[in-house]
Design an enzyme around this catalytic site. Structure first.
Site, PDB file in Angstrom:
ATOM      1  N   HIS A  39      13.959   2.374   5.590  1.00  0.00           N
ATOM      2  CA  HIS A  39      14.585   3.391   4.741  1.00  0.00           C
ATOM      3  C   HIS A  39      16.106   3.365   4.891  1.00  0.00           C
ATOM      4  O   HIS A  39      16.845   3.500   3.905  1.00  0.00           O
ATOM      5  CB  HIS A  39      14.090   4.792   5.122  1.00  0.00           C
ATOM      6  CG  HIS A  39      12.631   5.016   4.865  1.00  0.00           C
ATOM      7  ND1 HIS A  39      11.732   5.195   5.881  1.00  0.00           N
ATOM      8  CD2 HIS A  39      11.921   5.097   3.712  1.00  0.00           C
ATOM      9  CE1 HIS A  39      10.525   5.391   5.370  1.00  0.00           C
ATOM     10  NE2 HIS A  39      10.607   5.330   4.048  1.00  0.00           N
ATOM     11  N   GLY A 176      12.027  -0.202  -1.835  1.00  0.00           N
ATOM     12  CA  GLY A 176      11.820  -1.360  -0.985  1.00  0.00           C
ATOM     13  C   GLY A 176      10.885  -2.384  -1.606  1.00  0.00           C
ATOM     14  O   GLY A 176       9.908  -2.030  -2.275  1.00  0.00           O
ATOM     15  N   LYS A 178       8.833  -4.095  -0.043  1.00  0.00           N
ATOM     16  CA  LYS A 178       7.520  -4.069   0.625  1.00  0.00           C
ATOM     17  C   LYS A 178       6.465  -3.483  -0.315  1.00  0.00           C
ATOM     18  O   LYS A 178       5.340  -3.976  -0.379  1.00  0.00           O
ATOM     19  CB  LYS A 178       7.582  -3.255   1.918  1.00  0.00           C
ATOM     20  CG  LYS A 178       6.234  -3.226   2.670  1.00  0.00           C
ATOM     21  CD  LYS A 178       6.323  -2.415   3.947  1.00  0.00           C
ATOM     22  CE  LYS A 178       6.346  -0.936   3.657  1.00  0.00           C
ATOM     23  NZ  LYS A 178       5.045  -0.439   3.127  1.00  0.00           N
TER      24      LYS A 178
END
Length: 542
Positions: A39, A176, A178
């Site tokens: 983050h 992100g 991910k």
């Protein structure tokens, strides 16, 4: 740093900031809290690129299934506040469920006063979906990968992200890589709803072991964390298979699955290869493929992914005015057997079109209308370099004095900038280019294999400029005045609202004060060989 839990307070804050500075840029980092270094990397990127950074912290009940970990999801607002403060965040928005969904959508607390007192006990609330307007992403994007086992998840994500984008109205929003499926869906959402926000995808942050950082990693024991590294190893094995020359999905997926199978504690849920933008399954990677995996380690579900690129390398060269970027970029492209992408010619082409059609460059709305229905055709072959706009060859016409005198004015228009960034990305789809500018490495090609930040002192750039002027018999300005002008240009370029000059975090800086052009090119070629390998003739990639 301010903490807001009420929408009215957040809006009041943002309105006051924008009233003081109407062109203020706002960066939004949506999170569910339990902040970690992943983050923080998003926050850092937002901090570098915006005047105001807002972090939202909201554990969204809409995206959790009935047997998922909503009640147990880690919550630590106090720690999150500390991390945000240290990272330079301007405002945190941490609303209760009743604030986000209204009392009609929440069926657990008796009245709004009681609801507000329960701000951080959202696990006790039950959301009445039938009372809420929801956002439904394309089924083709939600019925694959995680969507197969998490029905309704991405509908919940899309709904809350749409609300946050509406509330904050950011210039850019950061997500992100991910969560690659989420990122693709949100990008499509922004396009489909014509939202005036740039969705920025940021690289996956990993622990030293390679494990992708996630708030859910807190659930893992030390032993499970080691076992979970099998996912990263699986992606690496697939990447090696891909790099060996086999671009098929079957080969990459077989390598990934075999590696996961070596760790019995990791229960693979899926391993798939899809298009990074549409999420459509791929059989062969033509340009880019998203290899995504999901697995359970104990009771914890983890995801990870990697982008497989089937393209020639991209070299991005940025730097301040007068650093010699154009000369170096042209010669470096030749030395590396890559194509030179003349981004300046693209701006010239649109300037030529505006002049030809009689469209006032001072009328931004008219220019936006003009470029919206224009198309460029760019032949990168140096033996037959041509540029067409709307079917007309303007290769020579764009070099006129009239175009030259107006191109800077044209380049300052946001609609022009947005149009040409997409055009430049299209030209770079298959790679094999060297491009220069102010934000080529930070914005246009953030995944460029090699990024260079070419710079020189104000004094050296002024000296070079004076020599150029003398050669053209236009040296009617003093060196001191040139230094003042270039310093002012640097300030304007680094603070401008559109395409500000910044060095990418992974760029190599080359200070050229005491270097010749040939020495600079030699250094770039050396970096290319070190990071990518020996250059290949263009014909090998025809």
């Amino acid at each position: 740093m301010r903490l807001f839990t009420a929408i009215a307070a957040l809006r009041c804050y943002l309105n006051s900031q924008k009233s003081a500075a109407p062109h203020l840029t706002v960066g939004l980092v949506p999170t569910m809290g339990a902040l970690h270094r992943g983050h923080l990397s998003l926050i850092q990127r937002a901090r570098q690129e915006n005047a105001i950074v807002v972090v939202s912290i909201f554990v969204n009940p809409l995206q959790f299934g009935p047997r998922e970990d909503f009640q147990d999801y880690p919550r630590n607002l106090e720690q999150d506040q500390l991390l945000c403060s240290e990272a330079g965040v301007d405002a945190i928005f941490a609303p209760p469920a009743t604030e986000m969904f209204g009392n009609s959508g929440v069926n657990s607390l008796r009245d709004s006063f009681a609801a507000r007192a329960e701000t951080h006990k959202t696990a006790q609330t039950q959301i009445q979906l039938s009372s809420l307007t929801q956002v439904v992403p394309p089924p083709a994007m939600t019925s694959v990968l995680c969507g197969l086992v998490r029905p309704g998840h991405f509908q919940g994500v899309a709904t809350i992200v749409t609300k946050l984008l509406s509330l904050v109205q950011p210039t850019k929003a950061y997500f992100g890589q991910k969560d690659a499926q989420q990122l693709a869906i949100i990008r499509q959402l922004a396009v489909d709803f014509n939202l005036p926000v740039e969705i920025v995808g940021c690289p996956i942050a990993r622990e030293e072991s390679g494990l992708a950082m996630s708030s859910r990693n807190q659930y893992l024991t030390a032993e499970q964390k080691q076992q979970a590294c099998a996912l990263y190893r699986a992606l690496q094995q697939a990447s090696k298979t891909f790099a060996s020359g086999d671009r098929t999905a079957s080969a990459a997926l077989a390598a990934a699955r075999a590696e996961v199978a070596r760790e019995p504690a990791v229960k693979l849920e899926y391993a798939e290869l899809v298009d990074p933008e549409t999420l459509a399954p791929l059989q062969v990677v033509e340009t880019a493929g998203l290899l995504a995996v999901a697995a359970r380690v104990g009771s914890t579900r983890l995801i990870d992914n990697i982008i497989l690129l089937n393209r020639r390398p991209i070299v991005a060269i940025d730097g301040p005015a007068g650093a010699g970027k154009s000369t170096v970029t042209r010669q470096a492209a030749k030395a590396l057997s890559l194509f030179y992408l003349d981004t300046g010619a693209m701006y010239r082409a649109l300037t030529w079109l505006a002049l030809k059609t009689g469209t006032p460059i001072s009328d931004e709305c008219a220019i936006a209308e003009l470029v919206s229905y224009s198309y460029l055709e760019y032949n990168l072959d140096p033996g037959a370099l041509t540029l067409k706009i709307n079917g007309e060859d303007v290769t020579e016409a764009i070099r006129s004095l009239e175009v030259t005198s107006r191109v800077s004015e044209m380049a300052a228009i946001p609609a022009v900038r947005q149009f040409l960034v997409e055009e430049q990305r299209r030209c770079g789809k298959k790679g094999g280019i060297v491009a220069e500018g102010r934000d080529i490495g930070t914005n246009v090609f953030p995944d460029a294999e090699l990024k260079i930040f070419l710079t020189a002192s104000v004094q050296e750039r002024s000296r070079r400029r004076l020599l150029q002027l003398k050669e053209s018999d236009r040296a009617n300005i003093s060196l001191a005045q040139l230094e003042q002008d270039i310093a002012l240009r640097d300030e304007m370029d680094s603070t401008r609202e559109v395409a500000p000059l910044r060095k990418a975090a992974d760029a190599v800086e080359i200070q050229t004060d005491n270097l010749t052009a040939d020495e600079v090119i030699d250094r770039i070629v050396g970096l290319y060989k070190q990071r990518i390998g020996p250059p290949h003739p263009k014909k090998d990639f025809d």
